[in-house]
Design a protein around this motif. Structure first.
Motif, PDB file in Angstrom:
ATOM      1  N   GLU A  43      22.422   7.899 -10.251  1.00 24.14           N
ATOM      2  CA  GLU A  43      22.051   6.539 -10.637  1.00 24.14           C
ATOM      3  C   GLU A  43      22.084   5.589  -9.446  1.00 24.14           C
ATOM      4  OE1 GLU A  43      20.852   5.549 -13.454  1.00 24.14           O
ATOM      5  OE2 GLU A  43      21.044   7.519 -14.378  1.00 24.14           O
ATOM      6  N   ARG A  44      23.049   5.765  -8.599  1.00 23.91           N
ATOM      7  CA  ARG A  44      23.215   4.803  -7.513  1.00 23.91           C
ATOM      8  C   ARG A  44      22.305   5.071  -6.319  1.00 23.91           C
ATOM      9  NH1 ARG A  44      29.440   2.990  -6.641  1.00 23.91           N
ATOM     10  NH2 ARG A  44      28.439   1.864  -4.957  1.00 23.91           N
ATOM     11  N   TYR A  45      22.034   6.344  -6.050  1.00 23.61           N
ATOM     12  CA  TYR A  45      21.416   6.639  -4.757  1.00 23.61           C
ATOM     13  C   TYR A  45      20.106   7.431  -4.796  1.00 23.61           C
ATOM     14  CZ  TYR A  45      25.916   5.098  -2.911  1.00 23.61           C
ATOM     15  OH  TYR A  45      27.012   4.354  -2.600  1.00 23.61           O
ATOM     16  N   ALA A  46      19.795   8.064  -5.877  1.00 25.35           N
ATOM     17  CA  ALA A  46      18.654   8.989  -5.855  1.00 25.35           C
ATOM     18  C   ALA A  46      17.346   8.268  -5.536  1.00 25.35           C
ATOM     19  CB  ALA A  46      18.551   9.733  -7.186  1.00 25.35           C
ATOM     20  N   PHE A  47      17.146   7.117  -6.140  1.00 25.72           N
ATOM     21  CA  PHE A  47      15.895   6.400  -5.901  1.00 25.72           C
ATOM     22  C   PHE A  47      15.742   6.050  -4.424  1.00 25.72           C
ATOM     23  CE2 PHE A  47      14.273   2.040  -5.212  1.00 25.72           C
ATOM     24  CZ  PHE A  47      12.920   2.290  -5.407  1.00 25.72           C
ATOM     25  N   GLN A  48      16.788   5.482  -3.842  1.00 27.21           N
ATOM     26  CA  GLN A  48      16.692   5.072  -2.434  1.00 27.21           C
ATOM     27  C   GLN A  48      16.447   6.289  -1.535  1.00 27.21           C
ATOM     28  OE1 GLN A  48      18.943   4.004  -4.695  1.00 27.21           O
ATOM     29  NE2 GLN A  48      20.093   2.246  -3.952  1.00 27.21           N
ATOM     30  N   VAL A  49      17.131   7.384  -1.832  1.00 26.58           N
ATOM     31  CA  VAL A  49      16.973   8.574  -0.990  1.00 26.58           C
ATOM     32  C   VAL A  49      15.542   9.093  -1.075  1.00 26.58           C
ATOM     33  CG1 VAL A  49      17.642  10.999  -0.743  1.00 26.58           C
ATOM     34  CG2 VAL A  49      19.400   9.255  -1.057  1.00 26.58           C
ATOM     35  N   GLU A  50      15.015   9.140  -2.283  1.00 26.14           N
ATOM     36  CA  GLU A  50      13.644   9.657  -2.416  1.00 26.14           C
ATOM     37  C   GLU A  50      12.636   8.703  -1.771  1.00 26.14           C
ATOM     38  OE1 GLU A  50      12.575  11.771  -5.971  1.00 26.14           O
ATOM     39  OE2 GLU A  50      10.587  10.858  -5.953  1.00 26.14           O
ATOM     40  N   GLN A 101      14.865 -12.068  -1.180  1.00 28.24           N
ATOM     41  CA  GLN A 101      15.065 -11.991  -2.633  1.00 28.24           C
ATOM     42  C   GLN A 101      13.882 -11.279  -3.281  1.00 28.24           C
ATOM     43  OE1 GLN A 101      15.623 -16.037  -3.944  1.00 28.24           O
ATOM     44  NE2 GLN A 101      17.486 -16.282  -2.714  1.00 28.24           N
ATOM     45  N   ALA A 102      12.691 -11.630  -2.828  1.00 20.90           N
ATOM     46  CA  ALA A 102      11.498 -10.997  -3.399  1.00 20.90           C
ATOM     47  C   ALA A 102      11.457  -9.510  -3.057  1.00 20.90           C
ATOM     48  CB  ALA A 102      10.243 -11.688  -2.851  1.00 20.90           C
ATOM     49  N   ALA A 103      11.873  -9.186  -1.833  1.00 19.17           N
ATOM     50  CA  ALA A 103      11.885  -7.774  -1.438  1.00 19.17           C
ATOM     51  C   ALA A 103      12.869  -6.984  -2.294  1.00 19.17           C
ATOM     52  CB  ALA A 103      12.255  -7.655   0.041  1.00 19.17           C
ATOM     53  N   LEU A 104      14.021  -7.574  -2.566  1.00 18.83           N
ATOM     54  CA  LEU A 104      15.026  -6.886  -3.391  1.00 18.83           C
ATOM     55  C   LEU A 104      14.536  -6.748  -4.827  1.00 18.83           C
ATOM     56  CD1 LEU A 104      17.829  -5.622  -3.525  1.00 18.83           C
ATOM     57  CD2 LEU A 104      18.761  -7.887  -4.028  1.00 18.83           C
ATOM     58  N   GLU A 105      13.923  -7.794  -5.337  1.00 17.73           N
ATOM     59  CA  GLU A 105      13.390  -7.727  -6.702  1.00 17.73           C
ATOM     60  C   GLU A 105      12.296  -6.662  -6.807  1.00 17.73           C
ATOM     61  OE1 GLU A 105      14.454  -8.884  -9.613  1.00 17.73           O
ATOM     62  OE2 GLU A 105      16.109  -9.412  -8.274  1.00 17.73           O
ATOM     63  N   ALA A 106      11.470  -6.581  -5.765  1.00 16.32           N
ATOM     64  CA  ALA A 106      10.414  -5.558  -5.767  1.00 16.32           C
ATOM     65  C   ALA A 106      11.019  -4.159  -5.788  1.00 16.32           C
ATOM     66  CB  ALA A 106       9.525  -5.732  -4.531  1.00 16.32           C
ATOM     67  N   LEU A 107      12.099  -3.985  -5.026  1.00 20.19           N
ATOM     68  CA  LEU A 107      12.773  -2.684  -5.030  1.00 20.19           C
ATOM     69  C   LEU A 107      13.371  -2.380  -6.402  1.00 20.19           C
ATOM     70  CD1 LEU A 107      14.776  -2.297  -1.688  1.00 20.19           C
ATOM     71  CD2 LEU A 107      12.960  -0.817  -2.546  1.00 20.19           C
ATOM     72  N   ARG A 108      13.953  -3.400  -7.015  1.00 20.80           N
ATOM     73  CA  ARG A 108      14.537  -3.202  -8.353  1.00 20.80           C
ATOM     74  C   ARG A 108      13.462  -2.774  -9.348  1.00 20.80           C
ATOM     75  NH1 ARG A 108      18.393  -7.843  -7.682  1.00 20.80           N
ATOM     76  NH2 ARG A 108      20.390  -6.821  -7.286  1.00 20.80           N
ATOM     77  N   ALA A 109      12.334  -3.437  -9.265  1.00 21.77           N
ATOM     78  CA  ALA A 109      11.242  -3.101 -10.178  1.00 21.77           C
ATOM     79  C   ALA A 109      10.745  -1.680  -9.910  1.00 21.77           C
ATOM     80  CB  ALA A 109      10.108  -4.107 -10.010  1.00 21.77           C
ATOM     81  N   GLN A 110      10.657  -1.352  -8.635  1.00 26.30           N
ATOM     82  CA  GLN A 110      10.199  -0.015  -8.250  1.00 26.30           C
ATOM     83  C   GLN A 110      11.198   1.041  -8.738  1.00 26.30           C
ATOM     84  OE1 GLN A 110       9.383   0.049  -4.059  1.00 26.30           O
ATOM     85  NE2 GLN A 110       8.400   2.052  -4.124  1.00 26.30           N
ATOM     86  N   ARG A 111      12.477   0.714  -8.642  1.00 27.29           N
ATOM     87  CA  ARG A 111      13.495   1.665  -9.107  1.00 27.29           C
ATOM     88  C   ARG A 111      13.406   1.858 -10.617  1.00 27.29           C
ATOM     89  NH1 ARG A 111      19.883   0.600  -8.245  1.00 27.29           N
ATOM     90  NH2 ARG A 111      19.368  -1.155  -9.604  1.00 27.29           N
ATOM     91  N   ALA A 112      13.165   0.760 -11.331  1.00 27.17           N
ATOM     92  CA  ALA A 112      13.047   0.868 -12.787  1.00 27.17           C
ATOM     93  C   ALA A 112      11.883   1.783 -13.163  1.00 27.17           C
ATOM     94  CB  ALA A 112      12.857  -0.524 -13.398  1.00 27.17           C
ATOM     95  N   GLU A 113      10.779   1.615 -12.463  1.00 30.72           N
ATOM     96  CA  GLU A 113       9.619   2.491 -12.717  1.00 30.72           C
ATOM     97  C   GLU A 113       9.959   3.938 -12.372  1.00 30.72           C
ATOM     98  OE1 GLU A 113       6.109   1.250 -10.671  1.00 30.72           O
ATOM     99  OE2 GLU A 113       6.210  -0.780 -11.488  1.00 30.72           O
ATOM    100  N   TRP A 114      10.634   4.121 -11.259  1.00 30.82           N
ATOM    101  CA  TRP A 114      10.994   5.474 -10.807  1.00 30.82           C
ATOM    102  C   TRP A 114      11.909   6.146 -11.822  1.00 30.82           C
ATOM    103  CZ3 TRP A 114      15.563   7.997  -9.450  1.00 30.82           C
ATOM    104  CH2 TRP A 114      15.415   9.185  -8.739  1.00 30.82           C
ATOM    105  N   ARG A 115      12.880   5.376 -12.315  1.00 30.09           N
ATOM    106  CA  ARG A 115      13.812   5.952 -13.289  1.00 30.09           C
ATOM    107  C   ARG A 115      13.087   6.333 -14.572  1.00 30.09           C
ATOM    108  NH1 ARG A 115      19.096   1.981 -12.638  1.00 30.09           N
ATOM    109  NH2 ARG A 115      20.108   3.156 -10.966  1.00 30.09           N
ATOM    110  N   ALA A 116      12.164   5.482 -14.977  1.00 27.07           N
ATOM    111  CA  ALA A 116      11.430   5.767 -16.212  1.00 27.07           C
ATOM    112  C   ALA A 116      10.578   7.026 -16.062  1.00 27.07           C
ATOM    113  CB  ALA A 116      10.552   4.571 -16.566  1.00 27.07           C
ATOM    114  N   ALA A 117      10.128   7.273 -14.842  1.00 24.76           N
ATOM    115  CA  ALA A 117       9.227   8.408 -14.615  1.00 24.76           C
ATOM    116  C   ALA A 117       9.957   9.674 -14.165  1.00 24.76           C
ATOM    117  CB  ALA A 117       8.186   8.027 -13.558  1.00 24.76           C
ATOM    118  N   THR A 118      11.259   9.550 -13.905  1.00 23.76           N
ATOM    119  CA  THR A 118      11.982  10.688 -13.332  1.00 23.76           C
ATOM    120  C   THR A 118      12.944  11.281 -14.356  1.00 23.76           C
ATOM    121  OG1 THR A 118      11.853   9.690 -11.138  1.00 23.76           O
ATOM    122  CG2 THR A 118      13.497  11.418 -11.448  1.00 23.76           C
ATOM    123  N   ASP A 119      12.811  12.558 -14.571  1.00 21.23           N
ATOM    124  CA  ASP A 119      13.709  13.286 -15.467  1.00 21.23           C
ATOM    125  C   ASP A 119      14.976  13.634 -14.683  1.00 21.23           C
ATOM    126  OD1 ASP A 119      15.130  15.139 -16.919  1.00 21.23           O
ATOM    127  OD2 ASP A 119      13.358  16.202 -17.624  1.00 21.23           O
TER     128      ASP A 119
END
Lengths: 167, 244
Positions: free
Chosen positions: A14-21, B36-54
């Motif tokens: 949860e904490r690191y996988a996204f950043q690493v990938e 702030q915008a860069a961090l928010e963009a990363l957060r959004a990207q992470r949310a998408e990544w999590r939704a798409a990653t098993d």
């Protein structure tokens, strides 16, 4: 996997996988290879995490491991030149420092693929990632002075190569 | 906003919830709309990544590879081939896998046990290993005559006056490495970043700590864990006494 251990690994994920990938994708420029590399970084985390000496936070350690692993993969990749070309494109299009705008693309690509591993790491972290020399030193466990010397050498090599290309 | 913008690495660290050494970065972030915008963009990207990653699909090959590597690294790797179950559960001390011991070892920053002061757990003199009992996230020294039961959770603390490399090894006829190898700073008590929950075995058990001047000596010592001490290495054993 026991309950505790599952929780530990899942928390790491949860904490690191996204950043690493994402880190691996930026270097390898291929989503499937980036996923594979990210999984290998996690293997190293779980098998060699004991080597971590607490000189940096986990993300910094992972960033270094991911960078080294991906650069190793690039060295052995059949599409090595293509990857370096894309990397150089990214540097030239989004220059992290003004001087990079004048660096010759072909010279830069050529030098990137020829320099030793340590210089390659430093150059990627500095030119591609936009880390300060201090940050590069923290990631790689080097002094800022050492980082600066290596960057000067890298620039000198690039300039020499550019002169060759122009000449 | 003056000063350079936050690097990707710093944004990654903030995204991971890390705090150490980030005061300046957080102060910059509070003032800088670009970061702030860069961090928010990363957060959004992470949310998408999590939704798409098993998650299971991501971790399954990782765990399989770790299990294989830890098994290969065990000191008796040249011995008779054990069953798959025996390889994964090499140590009767607990129902944790060797791989997951390494996993826990890797997350010192995430899974800290509040350990009793070193003088209380008996870390004095030369290289030493002590057992602590973990209860409700806190630890206390294991009593000299204390017997432990199934479900009790224990941890380990080690110290080496001159600094050294350390590997924990299970006891018994087929000693096996537990967790990763660690580098101990001179004189600084080191809490091994994993714990074990005891299973329902009835017999007493031993855990050994192999301390060596350097990691190459450690590798040599682990080749013959039951043999005489390798040069530059000492072994300390602790007993885990079991009771009803």
């Amino acid at each position: 996997m026991g309950e505790l251990e599952s929780a530990v690994v899942e928390r790491l994920f949860e904490r690191y996988a996204f950043q690493v990938e994402l880190r691996c994708r930026r270097l390898l420029r291929h989503p499937e290879e980036a996923r594979d590399a990210a999984q290998e970084v996690f293997v190293r985390l779980l098998t060699h995490g004991g080597d971590f000496r607490g000189e940096a936070e986990w993300m910094t350690w992972l960033y270094r491991v991911a960078t080294n692993l991906c650069l190793n993969r690039i060295r052995n990749a059949t599409r090595r030149d293509e990857i370096w070309a894309e990397t150089v494109d990214a540097i030239v299009q989004e220059p992290t420092t003004p001087e990079e705008t004048v660096l010759n693309r072909r010279a830069l690509q050529s030098v990137f693929s020829e320099v030793d591993e340590a210089t390659q790491q430093i150059a990627v972290l500095y030119f591609l990632d936009g880390l300060s020399q201090q940050e590069v030193g923290e990631v790689l466990g080097l002094s800022r002075v050492t980082v600066n010397k290596r960057l000067m050498k890298f620039r000198a090599q690039t300039n020499a190569r550019r002169d060759e290309v122009v000449g | 906003m003056s000063g350079p913008h936050l690097s990707q690495l710093v944004l990654f660290r903030i995204l991971a919830g890390e705090r150490v050494g980030l005061d300046e970065a957080r102060a910059h972030l509070a003032e800088c709309e670009i970061c702030q915008a860069a961090l928010e963009a990363l957060r959004a990207q992470r949310a998408e990544w999590r939704a798409a990653t098993d998650r299971e699909a991501f971790l399954a090959p990782v765990v399989a590879q770790v299990s294989a590597e830890v098994g290969e690294d065990s000191p008796d790797r040249d011995g008779p081939r054990k069953s798959e179950d025996a390889r994964i559960l090499p140590f009767p001390l607990s129902r944790w896998t060797a791989a997951m011991a390494a996993a826990a070892a890797a997350v010192a920053g995430l899974y800290l046990v509040n350990v009793a002061p070193p003088e209380e757990v008996g870390l004095k003199g030369g290289p030493s290993l002590a057992v602590v009992v973990v209860e409700d996230g806190r630890s206390r020294p294991l009593g000299s005559d204390e017997q432990l039961r199934a479900g009790d959770r224990i941890g380990f603390v080690a110290r080496c006056p001159a600094g050294c490399a350390l590997q924990l090894v299970s006891g018994g006829p087929s000693p096996q490495a537990l967790g990763g190898r660690f580098t101990l700073q001179p004189g600084v008590p080191f809490t091994l970043p994993f714990t074990a929950t005891l299973d329902d075995a009835k017999t007493d058990e031993q855990v050994s700590a192999v301390f060596c001047d350097d990691s190459s000596g450690l590798a040599a010592a682990l080749e013959m864990p039951s043999g005489p001490p390798a040069p530059g290495c000492v072994t300390r054993r602790v007993e885990i006494r079991r009771g009803d």
